[in-house]
Enzyme design. Sequence first.
Site, mmCIF file in Angstrom:
data_model
loop_
_atom_site.group_PDB
_atom_site.id
_atom_site.type_symbol
_atom_site.label_atom_id
_atom_site.label_comp_id
_atom_site.label_asym_id
_atom_site.label_seq_id
_atom_site.Cartn_x
_atom_site.Cartn_y
_atom_site.Cartn_z
ATOM 1 N N ASP A 48 -0.251 -4.825 -9.695
ATOM 2 C CA ASP A 48 0.714 -4.983 -8.599
ATOM 3 C C ASP A 48 1.638 -6.162 -8.920
ATOM 4 O OD1 ASP A 48 2.093 -5.291 -6.201
ATOM 5 O OD2 ASP A 48 0.308 -5.121 -4.948
ATOM 6 N N HIS A 63 1.365 -1.482 -6.753
ATOM 7 C CA HIS A 63 1.292 -1.812 -5.332
ATOM 8 C C HIS A 63 0.941 -0.599 -4.474
ATOM 9 C CE1 HIS A 63 2.053 -4.065 -1.709
ATOM 10 N NE2 HIS A 63 2.916 -3.163 -1.298
ATOM 11 N N SER A 123 -0.069 -3.969 2.665
ATOM 12 C CA SER A 123 1.260 -4.417 2.238
ATOM 13 C C SER A 123 1.874 -5.331 3.305
ATOM 14 C CB SER A 123 2.134 -3.196 1.934
ATOM 15 O OG SER A 123 3.368 -3.569 1.383
#
Length: 370
Positions: A316, A349, A149
Amino acid sequence: MTEFIPPGTRWFDLASPFPMKRGGALHGARIAYETWGELDASHSNAILIVTGLSPDAHAAANAGDPEPGWWEWMIGPGKPIDTDRWFVACVNSLGSCKGSTGPASINPDTGALYRLDFPELSIEDGADAAAAVVRGLGIQRLACMIGNSMGGMTALALLQRQPGIARSHINISGAARALPFSIAIRSLQREAIRLDPNWDDGNYSDERYPESGMRMARKLGVITYRSALEWDGRFGRVRLDSDRRDDDAFGLEFEVESYLEGHARRFVRHFDPNCYLYLSRSMDWYDLGESCGGTTLQGLAALRIDKALAIGVRTDILFPLQQQEEIAEGLRAGGCDAAFLPLESPQGHDAFLVDAERFGPAVRGFLDEL
């Protein structure tokens, strides 16, 4: 406000002054980190993990803290990141409230909390701090750097600013630049915090904490961390009629609302609002191409690394799949043996935190080839 530091945390003292990319410097700053496994004689078996916005350095249980970490199923003897083979270090981001110096830390120049006196924070500052920890551990070149991330951004910045620091890289649900949708969501999160009267230009206290703003910010985040497919599969339209209050006509009615509320309330008193603002904005500012005065692909092609894997998830929406494909494409243009792996996980995500069945073999397979 209180910092939230895991019991097994270790610290590395940064050079003082520690210059910040956008101006100013830190004095007496430190970075929190934890380690697993042992360095070999040549110090060539080291893996660095750089994290997303909210995690601490406690990625897995270790001698200093036996409690399970946020990536417990990934790190340990016989696990995908096998600590019988690898020495693993995980750093907490500069600017966080989980042990590293940030807005919730004491400013040594004043004896008070930094709050908004903390210098403007960039992804590159976090990369420089992580590099200092690596050098401080006696490691000249990492076998692999893994970024998740926001950590995927930090890892790319580190590779750009410290050429040759790693032989290989796994970028998981990361990006080389912030996209407009992600910027828009994070902007709303920051606005929710700043519009809470208790935020008080960053001068809140434990007694007057911007809880409503942080709750809304966290709910917005959680909605984007998962996918519509998962929300439908987990909750559907199940109602919570028994939880309705007669005096709250617009209170919680659906199970998904209750989930978001519970998730937000568990978070708000365990993360500092000013740290949240600083880290969130650092992601919006990041663009690898701008840093090199070219395009994103040109910036990626200029990175010098032998082997890489960019992993993304089709569901995502926060760091969409084309961003991981862009990373692999750009690295290949520079001569790197870079692969792109799109996964079908329904969990959006956050899949890399929970989908061991898909992410575990991908990471293990890459590391086994080193």
